[in-house]
Design a protein around this motif. Structure first.
Motif, PDB file in Angstrom:
ATOM      1  N   GLY A   4      29.294  -7.048  -8.463  1.00  0.00           N
ATOM      2  CA  GLY A   4      27.870  -7.361  -8.416  1.00  0.00           C
ATOM      3  C   GLY A   4      27.401  -8.169  -9.601  1.00  0.00           C
ATOM      4  O   GLY A   4      26.386  -7.860 -10.215  1.00  0.00           O
ATOM      5  N   GLY A   5      28.145  -9.196  -9.960  1.00  0.00           N
ATOM      6  CA  GLY A   5      27.755 -10.055 -11.063  1.00  0.00           C
ATOM      7  C   GLY A   5      26.524 -10.875 -10.741  1.00  0.00           C
ATOM      8  O   GLY A   5      25.942 -10.743  -9.660  1.00  0.00           O
ATOM      9  N   PRO A   6      26.123 -11.716 -11.671  1.00  0.00           N
ATOM     10  CA  PRO A   6      24.899 -12.508 -11.503  1.00  0.00           C
ATOM     11  C   PRO A   6      24.985 -13.498 -10.346  1.00  0.00           C
ATOM     12  O   PRO A   6      23.959 -13.992  -9.889  1.00  0.00           O
ATOM     13  CB  PRO A   6      24.757 -13.233 -12.846  1.00  0.00           C
ATOM     14  N   ASP A   7      26.192 -13.767  -9.889  1.00  0.00           N
ATOM     15  CA  ASP A   7      26.340 -14.745  -8.816  1.00  0.00           C
ATOM     16  C   ASP A   7      26.487 -14.081  -7.453  1.00  0.00           C
ATOM     17  O   ASP A   7      26.775 -14.745  -6.462  1.00  0.00           O
ATOM     18  CB  ASP A   7      27.563 -15.624  -9.092  1.00  0.00           C
ATOM     19  N   SER A   8      26.298 -12.786  -7.412  1.00  0.00           N
ATOM     20  CA  SER A   8      26.385 -12.125  -6.112  1.00  0.00           C
ATOM     21  C   SER A   8      25.004 -12.031  -5.481  1.00  0.00           C
ATOM     22  O   SER A   8      24.860 -11.574  -4.351  1.00  0.00           O
ATOM     23  CB  SER A   8      26.996 -10.734  -6.268  1.00  0.00           C
ATOM     24  N   ASN A   9      24.015 -12.479  -6.225  1.00  0.00           N
ATOM     25  CA  ASN A   9      22.651 -12.544  -5.682  1.00  0.00           C
ATOM     26  C   ASN A   9      22.611 -13.538  -4.514  1.00  0.00           C
ATOM     27  O   ASN A   9      23.037 -14.676  -4.651  1.00  0.00           O
ATOM     28  CB  ASN A   9      21.715 -12.991  -6.807  1.00  0.00           C
ATOM     29  N   PRO A  10      22.103 -13.091  -3.362  1.00  0.00           N
ATOM     30  CA  PRO A  10      22.131 -13.942  -2.162  1.00  0.00           C
ATOM     31  C   PRO A  10      21.469 -15.291  -2.345  1.00  0.00           C
ATOM     32  O   PRO A  10      22.012 -16.324  -1.930  1.00  0.00           O
ATOM     33  CB  PRO A  10      21.361 -13.100  -1.138  1.00  0.00           C
ATOM     34  N   SER A  11      20.326 -15.331  -2.998  1.00  0.00           N
ATOM     35  CA  SER A  11      19.622 -16.608  -3.115  1.00  0.00           C
ATOM     36  C   SER A  11      20.378 -17.541  -4.057  1.00  0.00           C
ATOM     37  O   SER A  11      20.506 -18.741  -3.796  1.00  0.00           O
ATOM     38  CB  SER A  11      18.187 -16.381  -3.598  1.00  0.00           C
ATOM     39  N   VAL A  12      20.891 -16.970  -5.127  1.00  0.00           N
ATOM     40  CA  VAL A  12      21.695 -17.773  -6.053  1.00  0.00           C
ATOM     41  C   VAL A  12      22.906 -18.320  -5.323  1.00  0.00           C
ATOM     42  O   VAL A  12      23.267 -19.493  -5.442  1.00  0.00           O
ATOM     43  CB  VAL A  12      22.138 -16.917  -7.263  1.00  0.00           C
TER      44      VAL A  12
END
Lengths: 199, 199
Positions: free
Chosen positions: B164-172
């Motif tokens: 769940g790193g910062p790049d697992s954000n759907p919008s990102v």
DNA sequence: CAAAACATACCGTCTGGACGGTTTTTAAGC
DNA sequence: GCTTAAAAACCGTCCAGACGGTATGTTTTG
């Protein structure tokens, strides 16, 4: 040569302990990381190991922090002087990862970090914390999709270093890096529009 | 509903065994993968588990092959029909990885693969073998630096899915994918010059 | 001599797996 | 179709080894 007659050298022992733990993990896999193995490799008894690190977790924690510190220093050194350089942090991140030479014990430890990250959610969280802190510090330059892509690719390279995948070949790696730099010099990259952070 | 009165259903049991093993690894970490745990979760005794898989390694092997097969099918399905599409394989690879939804148990298994890859050199080698075989099959389209970058970024995303790193954000994530597709539509990409394979 | 730096011996737990049963399914023989 | 023998599926128990950790020395250092 500082104090040759000194028999005990606890700092050196601690360093060796961490060193050997790292080597064991990388070369023989996580299950090989036992107190006995580490102690034997470091030329200490299990009791001696337990004296410096009061438990297996303490050992791993020490290893984790040491490696993160090292990586942090490397990235700091790789930072371009001009503070407004686009993707400044991510470029440094990529440079450090790409420069990993697995034959150098010092650099091999990055593989340890990768291993710990993917195996233990706890360390994963701590790592994410670290990354997000850096990201916040470099919010002006490193929230663009290009910057994220750079770091993503770096992580991919990093991962491939672990198992000697097809992208760990030096010449292939050079080609990829050249391509990435070529992209950087192109106007193909949309203007940086830092998205509002999603938590 | 095929054979309702049948008490035994070994195939279903084997499937449940693998399923539970995967769930245990992802949710509770590798050390939670014990024969007893898997057996209990699957509603079988340890003896029963050992009957289907004559050892822990056999269990893990089965899991590995199942996941790889699943991934292979997914990528195959994501392949664009036009066989000469540049980076055809790598694009499909990225698409599959990017579509992972960790809340779906079926897709969660990819996390298992990632875990096994980074923890056991043996599976890592087998995975590399798989990738290189595909790469050879798609040599005409997927040996370019851009294709490699796509897969590298995919691996990065994959990894970030684990913790769940910062790049697992759907919008990102959407933004990154859009950027990658944008790149694809640009002529910023140098002509494909498949390098002579390095071993 | 006190504290740190080790070593040795030992314990409790956990885990993989072996082993010998028991039940269910399949196949054969009639 | 029924009987029966064998194979497959499955269970519960037990054991040997490994591993983390403790307790108790012994040596070194300051």
């Amino acid at each position: 040569m500082n104090r040759p007659q000194r028999k005990n050298n606890p700092d050196a022992v601690r360093a060796r302990l961490l060193e050997c733990a790292a080597r064991l993990i990388v070369d023989e896999g996580l299950p090989a990381l036992t107190l006995e193995n580490v102690a034997r490799e470091a030329g200490v008894s299990k009791g001696g190991l337990l004296h410096h690190y009061p438990g297996k977790n303490a050992l791993i924690d020490g290893l984790f922090e040491e490696v993160v510190d090292w990586f942090e220093g490397q990235v700091e050194d790789a930072l371009e002087p001009v503070e407004t350089t686009p993707s400044r942090f991510s470029k440094a991140y990529l440079r450090v990862v790409a420069a990993i030479d697995m034959s150098v014990p010092e650099e091999r430890r990055l593989a340890v970090l990768m291993l710990m990250l993917s195996s233990d959610p706890h360390y994963c969280a701590r790592w994410n914390q670290w990354v997000e802190a850096r990201l916040q510090r470099h919010a002006e330059t490193d929230l663009t999709p290009f910057a994220r892509t750079l770091r993503l690719a770096a992580d991919g390279l990093w991962l491939s270093d672990l198992g000697g995948g097809p992208d760990s070949n030096p010449s292939v790696r050079r080609e990829i890096l050249a391509f990435l730099e070529h992209l950087d010099a192109t106007e193909a990259i949309p203007a940086g529009s830092p998205e509002q952070g999603g938590q």
